[in-house]
Write an enzyme that holds these catalytic residues in place. Structure first.
Site, mmCIF file in Angstrom:
data_model
loop_
_atom_site.group_PDB
_atom_site.id
_atom_site.type_symbol
_atom_site.label_atom_id
_atom_site.label_comp_id
_atom_site.label_asym_id
_atom_site.label_seq_id
_atom_site.Cartn_x
_atom_site.Cartn_y
_atom_site.Cartn_z
ATOM 1 C CG ASP A 12 20.018 4.730 -98.942
ATOM 2 O OD1 ASP A 12 19.801 4.543 -97.740
ATOM 3 O OD2 ASP A 12 19.417 5.577 -99.622
ATOM 4 C CG HIS A 40 24.286 2.534 -91.148
ATOM 5 N ND1 HIS A 40 25.154 3.149 -90.280
ATOM 6 C CD2 HIS A 40 24.155 3.386 -92.185
ATOM 7 C CE1 HIS A 40 25.528 4.326 -90.770
ATOM 8 N NE2 HIS A 40 24.923 4.472 -91.921
ATOM 9 C CE LYS A 140 24.485 22.001 -83.579
ATOM 10 N NZ LYS A 140 25.158 20.744 -83.976
#
Length: 422
Positions: A12, A40, A140
């Site tokens: 941020d 963003h 993953k």
């Protein structure tokens, strides 16, 4: 040659604006890690664009964009975000973005599991965005995940997703999730995704001699899986190493590593935050800085600038230049504090490293230095010499505290033009 933009605190910091600025001259803008948990905000021509999984380089009409192999991709969010950008006027955005076939698919299933895993932690919640990022990266790492390239093979895709669902159902019992619904949705996505999926290595090889590659980091160093405030971190490598790994970058061809630092410190979610101000100063920073998460809408925790944290971040990410953001938020403070050292429970003074133990971080004392405020308006300033003397002294104090790494860009407001370039 690549320029890499990285968050240096807990995210941020306002990375979108510098990425937007640099992407105007970039040939390629790439995301290397993370998923749609990132957020963003870019204000361009008075229009506000929110980016999550898509690279911010899409703002530039000539910039090609890549979602790299280290990312996790929630396909419905990809299409929803793309449609939103085009509706707001970014024509042709869908022709300028590609996804590595080695990126992993973040399913709605992962989001359901994310909530269940957080609930199990009780009072020690990590404070995730609930977007399924952690479970997706877990799959993953356990080698049972589904890659974007596998979506095209209907039989393999459906078998692997059913296996994931079965495994989670065995672990948690009943799930508020219908695997057949998700499988059916992907019958349509399978066709829609085809133009976007590429083999990353030959794609990147086309740019190997280009000095205008821009890498957009998501989240920030203190949320890095290895180097952040573990376990209160995200599940990807958010630092320099993740950028190189996720995009197969040649480390000898890195031109600049830009660390984005907010003029104070914020954090969303749980975890240690030594310079946090649980008082009127923290409240004032939160209100003046409009500190709400782009992705979740949660209030951000706020505190003073932390040089100890940023020195550690610099030592890990090797910044060559800094972008100091949101200086204008400090305009109305009589005095401003900066954390310069920690005193550990055993009395040790630390100013050049960062403790790994979350319990230590929660029990240490912070040593501050106090600088005078400038009590005048810097919003919209575009020249360094136009800043009040005390504002310049604040910038230079940070610069000196970070080994003289130059602060080349200073953010003075939300709009694209609210930027000082030194």
């Amino acid at each position: 040659m690549a320029t890499i933009v990285l968050g240096s605190q807990w995210g941020d910091e306002g990375k979108g604006k510098i990425t937007d600025l640099l992407s105007q001259n970039a040939t390629l803008c790439a995301r290397s890690a993370g998923g749609h948990n990132a957020g963003h905000t870019i204000v361009h021509n008075s229009v506000t664009y929110d980016f999550h999984i898509l690279p911010s380089g899409l703002i530039s009409p000539t910039c090609i964009n890549l979602i790299g192999a280290g990312t996790v991709v929630h396909v419905p969010s990809f299409f929803k975000e793309l449609a939103s950008l085009e509706e707001k006027g970014l024509e042709g955005a869908s022709k300028r973005v590609f996804i590595s076939d080695r990126a992993h698919v973040c399913f709605d299933l992962h989001s359901v599991v994310d909530g269940l895993e957080e609930a199990k932690l009780g009072g020690r919640k990590v404070g995730t965005t609930g977007k399924g990022i952690g479970p997706c990266y877990s799959d993953k790492a356990a080698r049972r995940g589904v890659r974007v390239g596998e979506i095209a093979d209907e039989e393999v895709f459906e078998r692997k997703l059913r296996n994931l669902e079965s495994g989670y159902r065995n672990r948690f019992g009943e799930l508020a999730y219908d695997v057949e619904d998700e499988i059916n949705r992907f019958k349509e996505y399978r066709k829609l995704l085809q133009p976007y999926i590429i083999d990353q290595l030959p794609f990147m090889q086309k740019y190997k001699d280009d000095d205008r590659i821009l890498v957009e980091g998501a989240n920030a160093l203190m949320l890095d899986l290895d180097h952040g405030t573990y376990p209160f971190v995200t599940s990807s490598s958010t630092g320099l190493g993740g950028a190189i790994q996720g995009l197969s970058l040649n480390p000898t061809k890195i031109k600049d590593i830009i660390g984005v630092v907010k003029a104070y410190t914020t954090r969303v979610g749980s975890g240690p935050f030594p310079s946090e101000q649980l008082n009127e100063y923290g409240e004032k920073l939160q209100v003046a800085g409009r500190e709400f998460g782009v992705t979740t809408g949660r209030k951000r925790r706020c505190g003073w600038f932390d040089l100890v944290l940023c020195r550690y971040s610099l030592a890990t990410n090797h910044y060559t230049a800094l972008n100091l953001t949101k200086l204008d938020v400090l305009d109305d403070f009589d005095e401003i504090k900066v954390a310069i050292a920690y005193k550990l429970p055993d009395g040790t003074r630390v100013d050049g490293s960062y403790p790994a133990d979350a319990k230590v971080l929660e029990s240490l004392e912070v040593e501050y230095t106090t600088l005078p405020g400038w009590k005048s308006n810097t919003m919209g300033a575009t020249k360094y010499e136009d800043l009040p003397e005390n504002a310049r002294k604040y910038v230079e104090f940070i610069e000196k505290g970070l080994d003289g790494v130059p602060v080349k860009w200073i953010g003075t407001g939300p709009a694209r033009e609210h930027m000082i370039i030194r």
